[in-house]
Design a protein around this motif. Structure first.
Motif, PDB file in Angstrom:
ATOM      1  N   SER A  18       0.754  -1.084  -0.178  1.00  0.00           N
ATOM      2  CA  SER A  18      -0.052  -0.020   0.081  1.00  0.00           C
ATOM      3  C   SER A  18       0.972   1.190  -0.037  1.00  0.00           C
ATOM      4  N   PRO A  19       0.337   2.510  -0.273  1.00  0.00           N
ATOM      5  CA  PRO A  19       1.381   3.599  -0.473  1.00  0.00           C
ATOM      6  C   PRO A  19       1.591   4.042   0.948  1.00  0.00           C
ATOM      7  N   GLY A  20       2.690   4.766   1.130  1.00  0.00           N
ATOM      8  CA  GLY A  20       3.124   5.484   2.376  1.00  0.00           C
ATOM      9  C   GLY A  20       4.894   4.717   2.499  1.00  0.00           C
ATOM     10  N   MET A  21       5.739   5.530   3.123  1.00  0.00           N
ATOM     11  CA  MET A  21       6.943   4.862   3.299  1.00  0.00           C
ATOM     12  C   MET A  21       7.105   3.818   4.117  1.00  0.00           C
ATOM     13  N   GLY A  22       6.223   4.016   5.428  1.00  0.00           N
ATOM     14  CA  GLY A  22       6.294   3.072   6.660  1.00  0.00           C
ATOM     15  C   GLY A  22       6.009   1.646   6.016  1.00  0.00           C
ATOM     16  N   HIS A  23       5.063   1.343   4.814  1.00  0.00           N
ATOM     17  CA  HIS A  23       4.869   0.387   4.229  1.00  0.00           C
ATOM     18  C   HIS A  23       5.788  -0.177   3.093  1.00  0.00           C
ATOM     19  N   ALA A  54       8.667  10.997  -1.616  1.00  0.00           N
ATOM     20  CA  ALA A  54       9.684  10.142  -1.062  1.00  0.00           C
ATOM     21  C   ALA A  54       9.591   8.488  -1.565  1.00  0.00           C
ATOM     22  N   GLN A  55       8.225   8.065  -1.856  1.00  0.00           N
ATOM     23  CA  GLN A  55       8.139   6.912  -2.394  1.00  0.00           C
ATOM     24  C   GLN A  55       8.535   6.776  -3.713  1.00  0.00           C
ATOM     25  N   LEU A  56       8.002   7.698  -4.461  1.00  0.00           N
ATOM     26  CA  LEU A  56       8.198   7.634  -6.022  1.00  0.00           C
ATOM     27  C   LEU A  56       9.905   7.656  -6.307  1.00  0.00           C
ATOM     28  N   SER A 312       1.584  15.204   7.361  1.00  0.00           N
ATOM     29  CA  SER A 312       2.513  15.037   6.222  1.00  0.00           C
ATOM     30  C   SER A 312       2.738  13.625   5.580  1.00  0.00           C
ATOM     31  N   PHE A 313       2.036  12.840   5.970  1.00  0.00           N
ATOM     32  CA  PHE A 313       2.070  11.395   5.530  1.00  0.00           C
ATOM     33  C   PHE A 313       1.893  11.483   3.986  1.00  0.00           C
ATOM     34  N   PHE A 314       1.216  12.042   3.338  1.00  0.00           N
ATOM     35  CA  PHE A 314       1.025  11.935   1.904  1.00  0.00           C
ATOM     36  C   PHE A 314       2.045  12.619   1.211  1.00  0.00           C
ATOM     37  N   GLU A 315       2.704  13.500   1.919  1.00  0.00           N
ATOM     38  CA  GLU A 315       3.599  14.742   1.325  1.00  0.00           C
ATOM     39  C   GLU A 315       5.092  14.260   1.520  1.00  0.00           C
ATOM     40  N   VAL A 316       5.680  13.493   2.646  1.00  0.00           N
ATOM     41  CA  VAL A 316       6.863  13.184   2.761  1.00  0.00           C
ATOM     42  C   VAL A 316       7.631  13.238   1.296  1.00  0.00           C
TER      43      VAL A 316
END
Length: 471
Positions: A18-23, A54-56, A312-316
């Motif tokens: 799923s989206p998000g750096m923690g995942h 950051a994920q991209l 800022s979860f979706f903007e990191v």
């Protein structure tokens, strides 16, 4: 069979995050282990909708990814949501997974087809699609074994209180585990919307957990021996951690250059995770406390959040400029030399592994906890959202963290900030915490080694996949 270079006959595993750096981060580390250590090829399926920058950056054109790790981006879907992070992620995943059947059909046409699909909990709805394509599915929980125990017990708890969590008296007593304080679980963890995911857990072939036997022996033992878990249609739990990011190499960073000039064990590092933000009032109190302590610090100080602690979860990873507007007047000038502040990003693994760093003020996200332990750094536990309060209490009970006390308005005052920073850097209690966390660090190294509990667990499962067994 050759391990180097591409080989279409290498066993194939698919991973869905799923989206998000923690995942994404721990699932990507698992994928890299499967490729580099076990000689697999991996298709990494990434959800692009609302993926933070950051994920991209991590997944696109990353030269550190091995050649047999292939990133496949699921197409963007239209979404608009003002819900909490957990609910928003669930909605994004649900819409994105409508496109999964065609992706799995395409993967099954490859030679060889996937031996398994590994998903994170938010992607549990993929289980039915994978079953339709005859692909065994495994779950990778990117949290602690204690959190897994709570998740498995949650449907039972929900039925007992009939969905009214206000009926729970102070603590939740998990079978065979240490009790959890209900204040650590509300309002972020006990969320009825996740029940459908919890109910899908028994459908998977196995559950990976980013932990190891020596770190969390009590819940891991309960899974094997307590009648509640033994009598459930529960899959085997595989502790395979700690899986953490490799140290960033060839990073040109003024932060690391500054750390090189600081004495050994003298700097406190402050970062509240990929999505964590503080209120404006808390930012001011934290800054004053750092200044009062007189200790060296490196602070990832994102602008205060108007949308709560996870704002800022979706903007990191996006562009943010450091301004003094949300810090006390003159703070940057008065602390120049003793402290360094950045508003965007720090190479966290490189920072935590630096000899000048002696403490970590952390939001207690499980990835950050793992990185801190792996590099032997004691913590100031400052939880913000999700299961972080639960993690913080566990770290304090393990004796590797101190937790500052907030005032009546939920703000940690400057005097308390000064106290915990001084404790970590120069106090006797800080030295004792450092000794304990470095013992944990050694146990982590041993767990991942060839004869270790985690290394052996992953190797055995890899052999089962190679041999055609998926039990």
């Amino acid at each position: 069979m050759a391990v180097d270079g591409k080989d279409t006959q290498k066993p194939h595993v698919a991973v869905l995050s799923s989206p998000g750096m923690g995942h994404v981060t721990p699932l990507l580390e698992l994928a890299k282990r499967l490729v580099v250590d076990l000689g697999f090829q991996v298709s990494f399926l990434a959800i692009t909708t609302d993926a933070p920058p950051a994920q991209l950056q991590l997944l696109n054109n990353n030269p550190t990814l091995p050649s047999d790790l292939h990133v496949i981006h699921l197409p963007h879907v239209d979404m608009s949501s003002n819900d909490s992070i957990a609910i928003r992620i669930l909605q994004i995943v649900r819409e994105s997974l409508r496109l999964l059947p065609s992706v799995l059909t395409n993967l099954n046409s490859h030679k060889p087809p996937p031996k398994a699909l590994i998903v994170d909990p938010f992607c549990a709805e993929a289980l039915e699609t994978a079953s339709d394509h005859s692909i065994p599915t495994y779950l990778f929980l990117t949290a602690s074994a204690s959190f897994l125990a709570l998740t498995i017990y949650f449907p039972t708890l929900h039925a007992e209180v009939k969905g009214d969590y206000g009926k729970i008296k102070e603590r939740v007593f998990l079978p065979g585990c240490m009790p959890l304080w209900v204040d650590d679980l509300l309002p972020d963890v006990l969320v009825p919307e996740v029940l459908p995911l919890c109910n899908r857990f028994p459908l998977v072939k196995g559950i990976f957990v980013n932990t190891w036997e020596e770190l969390e022996p009590v819940p891991l033992c309960a899974f094997k021996n307590h009648p509640f878990f033994v009598n459930l249609p529960m899959p085997t739990v595989h502790p395979i951690g700690p899986l953490t990011k490799d140290k960033e190499v060839d990073v040109e960073s003024e932060l690391l250059t500054w750390l090189d000039k600081q004495p050994c064990d003298s700097v406190v590092y402050l970062s509240f995770g990929s999505g964590g933000t503080l209120s404006a009032e808390q930012m001011v109190e934290l800054a004053h406390g750092l200044e009062l302590s007189g200790k060296r610090f490196l602070w990832v100080a994102r602008p205060p959040g108007a949308d709560g602690a996870s704002g800022s979860f979706f903007e990191v990873g996006g562009d943010v400029s450091l301004t003094a507007s949300y810090l006390p007047d003159g703070f940057l000038e008065r602390t120049r030399g003793a402290g360094l502040v950045t508003a965007t990003w720090a190479p966290q693994v490189a920072v935590l592994s630096h000899p000048s760093v002696c403490g970590f003020v952390t939001h207690c996200g499980w990835n950050s906890v793992m990185e801190s332990v792996v590099h032997g750094v004691e913590m100031v536990a400052w939880p913000l959202y999700a299961e972080q309060k639960m993690n913080a209490r566990a770290l304090v009970e393990m004796g590797v963290a101190v937790r500052p006390e907030a005032g009546e308005e939920g703000v940690v005052g400057r005097a308390e900030v000064e106290r915990v920073v001084r404790l970590v850097v120069e106090g006797e209690e800080g030295k004792e915490m450092r000794g304990r966390v470095r013992k944990m660090q050694q146990s982590a190294v041993e767990a991942l080694g060839g004869g270790g509990s985690s290394g052996g667990c992953l190797s055995r499962l890899g052999k089962e996949w190679r041999d055609g067994s998926t039990g």
